[in-house]
Design a protein around this motif. Sequence first.
Motif, PDB file in Angstrom:
ATOM      1  N   ILE A 106     133.453 -70.496   3.996  1.00 21.56           N
ATOM      2  CA  ILE A 106     134.209 -70.755   2.756  1.00 21.56           C
ATOM      3  C   ILE A 106     133.716 -69.821   1.639  1.00 21.56           C
ATOM      4  O   ILE A 106     134.520 -69.185   0.951  1.00 21.56           O
ATOM      5  CB  ILE A 106     134.089 -72.237   2.328  1.00 21.56           C
ATOM      6  N   THR A 107     132.379 -69.705   1.493  1.00 17.66           N
ATOM      7  CA  THR A 107     131.867 -68.810   0.433  1.00 17.66           C
ATOM      8  C   THR A 107     130.677 -67.917   0.812  1.00 17.66           C
ATOM      9  O   THR A 107     130.483 -66.878   0.187  1.00 17.66           O
ATOM     10  CB  THR A 107     131.423 -69.608  -0.832  1.00 17.66           C
ATOM     11  N   THR A 108     129.864 -68.317   1.807  1.00 20.95           N
ATOM     12  CA  THR A 108     128.610 -67.572   2.007  1.00 20.95           C
ATOM     13  C   THR A 108     128.827 -66.169   2.592  1.00 20.95           C
ATOM     14  O   THR A 108     128.274 -65.188   2.077  1.00 20.95           O
ATOM     15  CB  THR A 108     127.621 -68.368   2.874  1.00 20.95           C
ATOM     16  N   ASN A 109     129.646 -66.066   3.641  1.00 20.10           N
ATOM     17  CA  ASN A 109     129.918 -64.725   4.177  1.00 20.10           C
ATOM     18  C   ASN A 109     130.581 -63.839   3.127  1.00 20.10           C
ATOM     19  O   ASN A 109     130.355 -62.624   3.091  1.00 20.10           O
ATOM     20  CB  ASN A 109     130.815 -64.816   5.423  1.00 20.10           C
ATOM     21  N   GLN A 110     131.382 -64.462   2.274  1.00 15.24           N
ATOM     22  CA  GLN A 110     132.047 -63.706   1.207  1.00 15.24           C
ATOM     23  C   GLN A 110     130.993 -63.145   0.241  1.00 15.24           C
ATOM     24  O   GLN A 110     131.061 -61.976  -0.171  1.00 15.24           O
ATOM     25  CB  GLN A 110     133.024 -64.615   0.441  1.00 15.24           C
ATOM     26  N   ALA A 111     130.026 -63.997  -0.118  1.00 25.32           N
ATOM     27  CA  ALA A 111     128.979 -63.535  -1.042  1.00 25.32           C
ATOM     28  C   ALA A 111     128.134 -62.436  -0.405  1.00 25.32           C
ATOM     29  O   ALA A 111     127.761 -61.454  -1.064  1.00 25.32           O
ATOM     30  CB  ALA A 111     128.104 -64.716  -1.459  1.00 25.32           C
ATOM     31  N   MET A 112     127.834 -62.578   0.899  1.00 19.90           N
ATOM     32  CA  MET A 112     127.024 -61.559   1.580  1.00 19.90           C
ATOM     33  C   MET A 112     127.811 -60.260   1.774  1.00 19.90           C
ATOM     34  O   MET A 112     127.238 -59.169   1.787  1.00 19.90           O
ATOM     35  CB  MET A 112     126.544 -62.084   2.949  1.00 19.90           C
ATOM     36  N   GLY A 113     129.108 -60.361   1.932  1.00 19.49           N
ATOM     37  CA  GLY A 113     129.923 -59.170   2.183  1.00 19.49           C
ATOM     38  C   GLY A 113     130.399 -58.479   0.915  1.00 19.49           C
ATOM     39  O   GLY A 113     130.660 -57.265   0.920  1.00 19.49           O
TER      40      GLY A 113
END
Length: 248
Positions: A106-113
């Motif tokens: 929901i948000t973590t991969n987005q923040a890392m990417g």
Amino acid sequence: MQVEKYLNDISKNQGTVHLTLIDPASQSPDEAAEIAFAAANGGSDAIMVGGSIEAGGALLDQTLIKIREKTSIPTILFPANAGGVSAYSDAIFFMSLLNSRDINYITTNQAMGAPLVYKFGIESISMAYLIIEPGGTVGWVGDAKLIPKNKPEIAVSYSLAGKYLGMHYTYLEAGSGADEPASPEMIKAVKKVLGDNKLIVGGGIRDPETARVCVKAGADMIVTGTVVEETSDVAAKIEEIVSAIKNE
Ligand SMILES: CC(C)=CCC/C(C)=C/CC/C(C)=C/CC/C(C)=C/COP(=O)(O)OP(=O)(O)O
Ligand SMILES: O=P(O)(O)OC[C@@H](O)CO
Ligand SMILES: [Mg+2]
């Protein structure tokens, strides 16, 4: 090139957009480039690159490099996680799996990417990614609370949430290789509330008639992946599907 504008213009002028999905894990970079070349010749508008498993690193980079050598239509990353961000793409579907149980999708991969997208200067296209039954590999990997196929109202609720969060695109995903895509009833109900926001439908579309039904119901963009991997004459197959969905 502004890829989002390019896609929206095609949607406006030709009625529908066709997207070809290539999984870097399914063939060599050279073979991927051949498929992309044939798909572009068949009338596909852009190449999505991604896969739920082993679709990052050098294989992803090389696949994109080779595809871009062979075709002039844009490439759009379709990442399963932050590892699916590559510098060699024109754009990325920057998506959140709104019906996941796992905050990573929901948000973590987005923040890392996100810092990589910024650093590489790739165009970001915001997208609400919704997985419906049966969901396939991507439903399992993304720990999706699958939207029942006969519950359009749940898909409508999530689609509205995505729109109100500011996402431009909504993707109704049945999972790669699904027996059938989202129902016409679900597509119709979702498109009604989305208005001008673009609706992408994919998963289980492998023939012109199925694609046409999705478009008639309100899909703005159609994704086909598996059918391309399984066909020897990619250009002919794509042409068949494209001619069934453009200016319908
Ligand atoms: C925006 C960034 C950096 C990451 C987003 C991360 C999210 C939300 C992922 C959603 C869940 C997920 C696993 C998506 C994968 C999408 C995808 C590439 C599907 C298509 O894969 P195929 O290769 O066709 O299917 P198989 O893996 O079943 O072969
Ligand atoms: O492989 P298919 O069934 O065409 O599905 C494409 C895409 O929706 C998967 O993410
Ligand atoms: Mg795959």
